[in-house]
Enzyme design. Structure first.
Site, mmCIF file in Angstrom:
data_model
loop_
_atom_site.group_PDB
_atom_site.id
_atom_site.type_symbol
_atom_site.label_atom_id
_atom_site.label_comp_id
_atom_site.label_asym_id
_atom_site.label_seq_id
_atom_site.Cartn_x
_atom_site.Cartn_y
_atom_site.Cartn_z
ATOM 1 C CD GLU A 90 -2.778 1.442 0.260
ATOM 2 O OE1 GLU A 90 -3.224 2.596 0.100
ATOM 3 O OE2 GLU A 90 -3.132 0.499 -0.470
ATOM 4 C CB ILE A 92 7.263 1.398 0.016
ATOM 5 C CG1 ILE A 92 8.717 1.218 0.477
ATOM 6 C CG2 ILE A 92 7.139 1.751 -1.444
ATOM 7 C CD1 ILE A 92 9.420 0.032 -0.156
ATOM 8 N N GLY A 102 20.154 2.173 0.279
ATOM 9 C CA GLY A 102 19.819 0.781 0.540
ATOM 10 C C GLY A 102 18.602 0.557 1.414
ATOM 11 C CE1 TYR A 137 9.414 0.718 -5.251
ATOM 12 C CE2 TYR A 137 8.180 2.246 -6.613
ATOM 13 C CZ TYR A 137 8.591 1.812 -5.367
ATOM 14 O OH TYR A 137 8.186 2.483 -4.246
#
Length: 164
Positions: A90, A92, A102, A137
């Protein structure tokens, strides 16, 4: 902290004592997405929904030293085609001073491990089209599914539909 050196990240599952921290992260991501006016949740709402008798989502926090650097909120959905649960991210969010170090990767690895342990068939999340995190991503192996259009029905609309 200077530069973009990688940092030692610890990920921990939250509990009810973290409700104000979680709300702070929700407000931070809303501000980043230019959606601050959309945040209506309260600590009481989060406490009930995340830690009540039927938890609807889970939250983990990334810590660097003794500082909270980022968070992820996720829940399970189900794929009828795969016949397996999925893990839906949902939210991040990584605080700006920790980006590129990182922290986001550690949160995604955490989710991937949970998805694998729980027998999920996939992980999904939505990203605003202008968000530079899309490249991050994709570097992890995720693919944009631009042929799918997200529809959303708000509380007023589904209440009216439910009442016939």
């Amino acid at each position: 902290m200077t530069g973009f050196d990688k940092v030692k990240v610890t990920i921990r599952q939250t509990d009810e004592r973290d409700v104000s921290l979680i709300l702070g992260f929700i407000r931070a991501i809303a501000e980043f997405e230019h959606l601050s006016d959309s945040v209506m949740t309260t600590e009481e709402d989060l406490s009930k929904s995340l830690f009540g008798p039927r938890p609807y989502a889970e939250v983990a926090v990334a810590e660097v030293g003794n500082k909270s650097a980022g968070f992820v909120m996720f829940f399970h959905n189900f794929s009828s085609f795969a016949g397996k649960p999925g893990l839906y991210i949902e939210d991040i969010y990584v605080h700006p001073e920790y980006r590129g170090r990182g922290v986001g990767r550690s949160l995604m690895v955490y989710c991937a491990r949970i998805a694998k342990e729980r027998g999920c068939g996939r992980m999904d999340w939505s990203v605003l089209n202008w968000n530079p995190a899309r490249k991050f991503y994709e570097s992890l192996g995720a693919q944009a599914h631009e042929e799918w259009i997200i529809y959303r029905m708000g509380e007023k609309a589904f209440s009216e539909l439910a009442e016939g």
